[in-house]
Design an enzyme around this catalytic site. Structure first.
Site, PDB file in Angstrom:
ATOM      1  N   GLU A 173       0.999  -1.039  -0.052  1.00  0.00           N
ATOM      2  CA  GLU A 173       0.109  -0.106  -0.186  1.00  0.00           C
ATOM      3  C   GLU A 173       0.835   1.118   0.357  1.00  0.00           C
ATOM      4  OE1 GLU A 173      -3.995  -1.399   2.240  1.00  0.00           O
ATOM      5  OE2 GLU A 173      -2.547  -0.249   3.349  1.00  0.00           O
ATOM      6  N   CYS A 177       3.812   8.457   0.897  1.00  0.00           N
ATOM      7  CA  CYS A 177       4.123   7.177   1.951  1.00  0.00           C
ATOM      8  C   CYS A 177       3.976   6.089   0.845  1.00  0.00           C
ATOM      9  CB  CYS A 177       3.304   7.239   3.303  1.00  0.00           C
ATOM     10  SG  CYS A 177       3.890   5.995   4.638  1.00  0.00           S
ATOM     11  N   CYS A 183       6.182  -7.721   6.774  1.00  0.00           N
ATOM     12  CA  CYS A 183       7.218  -6.769   7.773  1.00  0.00           C
ATOM     13  C   CYS A 183       7.834  -8.601   8.053  1.00  0.00           C
ATOM     14  CB  CYS A 183       6.926  -5.798   8.226  1.00  0.00           C
ATOM     15  SG  CYS A 183       8.436  -5.262   9.886  1.00  0.00           S
ATOM     16  N   CYS A 198       6.965  -5.325  15.259  1.00  0.00           N
ATOM     17  CA  CYS A 198       6.114  -4.727  15.996  1.00  0.00           C
ATOM     18  C   CYS A 198       5.144  -4.916  17.180  1.00  0.00           C
ATOM     19  CB  CYS A 198       5.972  -3.526  15.601  1.00  0.00           C
ATOM     20  SG  CYS A 198       8.510  -2.841  15.325  1.00  0.00           S
ATOM     21  N   CYS A 211       2.253  -2.237  15.505  1.00  0.00           N
ATOM     22  CA  CYS A 211       1.539  -2.530  14.097  1.00  0.00           C
ATOM     23  C   CYS A 211       0.928  -2.690  12.708  1.00  0.00           C
ATOM     24  CB  CYS A 211       3.114  -2.200  13.428  1.00  0.00           C
ATOM     25  SG  CYS A 211       3.508  -1.901  11.937  1.00  0.00           S
ATOM     26  N   CYS A 266      -0.969   5.963   9.878  1.00  0.00           N
ATOM     27  CA  CYS A 266       0.734   5.304  10.527  1.00  0.00           C
ATOM     28  C   CYS A 266       0.624   3.592  10.700  1.00  0.00           C
ATOM     29  CB  CYS A 266       1.459   6.037  11.143  1.00  0.00           C
ATOM     30  SG  CYS A 266       2.827   7.136  10.832  1.00  0.00           S
TER      31      CYS A 266
HETATM   32  N1  SAH Z   1       9.706   0.167   9.074  1.00  0.00           N
HETATM   33  C1  SAH Z   1       9.773   1.704   9.390  1.00  0.00           C
HETATM   34  C2  SAH Z   1       8.312   1.938   8.436  1.00  0.00           C
HETATM   35  C3  SAH Z   1       7.099   1.558   8.674  1.00  0.00           C
HETATM   36  S1  SAH Z   1       5.801   1.907   9.893  1.00  0.00           S
HETATM   37  C4  SAH Z   1       9.731   1.633  10.897  1.00  0.00           C
HETATM   38  O1  SAH Z   1       9.194   1.370  11.799  1.00  0.00           O
HETATM   39  O2  SAH Z   1      10.365   3.149  11.035  1.00  0.00           O
HETATM   40  C5  SAH Z   1       6.162   3.538  10.059  1.00  0.00           C
HETATM   41  C6  SAH Z   1       5.916   4.278  11.365  1.00  0.00           C
HETATM   42  O3  SAH Z   1       4.313   4.203  11.624  1.00  0.00           O
HETATM   43  C7  SAH Z   1       6.751   3.872  12.329  1.00  0.00           C
HETATM   44  O4  SAH Z   1       7.214   5.255  13.229  1.00  0.00           O
HETATM   45  C8  SAH Z   1       5.978   2.690  12.470  1.00  0.00           C
HETATM   46  O5  SAH Z   1       6.086   2.610  14.228  1.00  0.00           O
HETATM   47  C9  SAH Z   1       4.788   3.806  13.107  1.00  0.00           C
HETATM   48  N2  SAH Z   1       3.316   2.793  13.755  1.00  0.00           N
HETATM   49  C10 SAH Z   1       3.574   2.502  13.347  1.00  0.00           C
HETATM   50  N3  SAH Z   1       1.651   1.606  14.022  1.00  0.00           N
HETATM   51  C11 SAH Z   1       1.519   2.161  14.277  1.00  0.00           C
HETATM   52  C12 SAH Z   1       0.627   2.636  14.872  1.00  0.00           C
HETATM   53  N4  SAH Z   1      -0.948   1.590  15.270  1.00  0.00           N
HETATM   54  N5  SAH Z   1       0.243   3.770  15.087  1.00  0.00           N
HETATM   55  C13 SAH Z   1       1.006   4.925  15.096  1.00  0.00           C
HETATM   56  N6  SAH Z   1       1.668   4.992  14.250  1.00  0.00           N
HETATM   57  C14 SAH Z   1       2.591   3.884  14.083  1.00  0.00           C
END
Ligand code: SAH
Length: 353
Positions: free
Chosen positions: A94, A107, A114, A118, A121, A339
């Protein structure tokens, strides 16, 4: 004849020139084809109107152009636009356009799924299927740029690698894509308008510095003690805060590029003033600004977003101690474009394993 056709966009400009030379054709054909492929994002050899017919036929017989396809475009009531992009092997990623005043930000995704899991996420719940190729990253930018032009009548100004995947685990292809995005033969965008966001792969952060990149770096920090970070980001176990801090100092000293710390404020987990103090200690050694991000629900109910008065107090504490901090409100939540919400939800339940 069962011949596997090669993706022509895997060739560099020099390789294309050599290719035409070896075939006994004019070397400048290489440059012409390269411009069609990149600058003009042409997806069909028959449209390369300045090539002789025989050359076009030859290209058709020997190569493919694996363009990504817009699956279904959704427009949020705040103007954010999201789409699934179907890849040639049917995988899906996406990409999002985030409009904010004059700023039009694309973006983009760097991997299918992935591997980092995390906890907060949505993409982290998918398997990592494969890395994206440079052209697949580039194509996302081209499509999103076109949405900015047609829907908002504005040029694309920024690119963030904050879509699906961990860009620093697809290092070579991400750098190759940025090379094309910034080169005059590609999109000619300025490198300082690009931000690569990482969950924190220390070795690769140092490599960015050694490779003298000119784009900015965002670190998804989210907790400033190892104890807390281990709980939400498994990658921290092999890349702890001390190692990360050292890599970031190295990056900062050697490139002078901007660094941002992203910090999702989770209710009753990392939103107290003690947490702010821990973050302040982490910030001391690295010139960086802090982006406090609203948590976007991913449907599992495990986390909640922090109260806004707590977020404001957290920001004020940092600011009072000379750390630049801003609160980033979510965009595109109604279409799961914010995000951490990118998980191909509307498109392809079958891909979610
Ligand atoms: N893998 C990379 C890029 C993808 S995530 C990274 O970790 O930076 C992009 C951003 O979205 C990251 O800062 C991530 O921590 C944030 N993110 C992930 N899940 C989220 C959520 N549920 N709410 C807000 N931000 C989130």
């Amino acid at each position: 004849m069962d011949k596997k056709l090669q993706d022509i966009r895997a060739f560099s400009l020099d390789e294309l020139k050599d290719f035409f030379k070896e075939k006994g054709e004019a070397v400048f054909r290489g440059k012409q084809v390269y411009e069609w492929l990149w600058k003009k994002s042409c997806s069909n050899f028959d449209e390369m109107s300045n090539l002789p017919k025989a050359t076009r036929e030859f290209l058709n017989e020997n190569f493919v152009i694996n363009h990504i396809k817009v699956e279904d475009k959704q427009i949020s009531n705040d103007g954010t636009i999201k789409s699934g992009f179907r890849l040639h092997d049917k995988n899906l990623v996406e990409g999002v356009l985030i409009p904010a005043d004059e700023r039009m930000t694309a973006c983009v995704s760097s991997q299918v799924g992935c591997s980092l899991t995390c906890k907060f996420c949505a993409t982290g719940k998918l398997n990592r299927e494969r890395n994206l190729n440079p052209d697949e990253i580039y194509d996302q930018v081209v499509h999103i740029r076109d949405w900015a032009n047609t829907h908002h009548k504005k040029p694309l100004t920024n690119i963030v690698f904050m879509g699906m995947g961990e860009p620093l685990l697809n290092y070579n292809n991400v750098l190759a894509a940025i090379d094309k995005i910034t080169s005059p033969e590609g999109l000619g965008m300025a490198a300082d308008r690009i931000t690569v966001s990482t969950a924190g792969i220390s070795k690769m952060i140092k490599k960015l510095a050694d490779d003298k990149v000119r784009f900015n770096l965002a670190l998804s920090l989210h907790a400033a003690t190892d104890e807390k970070r281990n709980m939400i980001m498994p990658i921290n176990e092999s890349n702890n805060l001390e190692v990360l801090s050292e890599a970031l100092q190295y990056f900062s000293k050697n490139t002078k590029n901007k660094i941002t710390f992203e910090y999702i404020a989770f209710k009753d987990f990392n939103d107290s003033l003690i947490d702010a103090k821990n973050l302040l200690s982490f910030c001391k050694k690295i010139p960086a600004k802090v982006n406090i991000i609203e948590y976007n629900p991913t449907g599992d109910g495990e986390f909640e977003k922090a109260d806004s008065n707590k977020i404001d107090a957290f920001r004020d504490y940092l600011e009072a101690h000379n750390v630049r901090a801003t609160v980033r409100r979510s965009r595109g939540k109604d279409i799961d474009a914010a995000c951490g919400q990118l998980a191909n939800k509307k498109h392809d339940e079958a891909l979610i394993k």
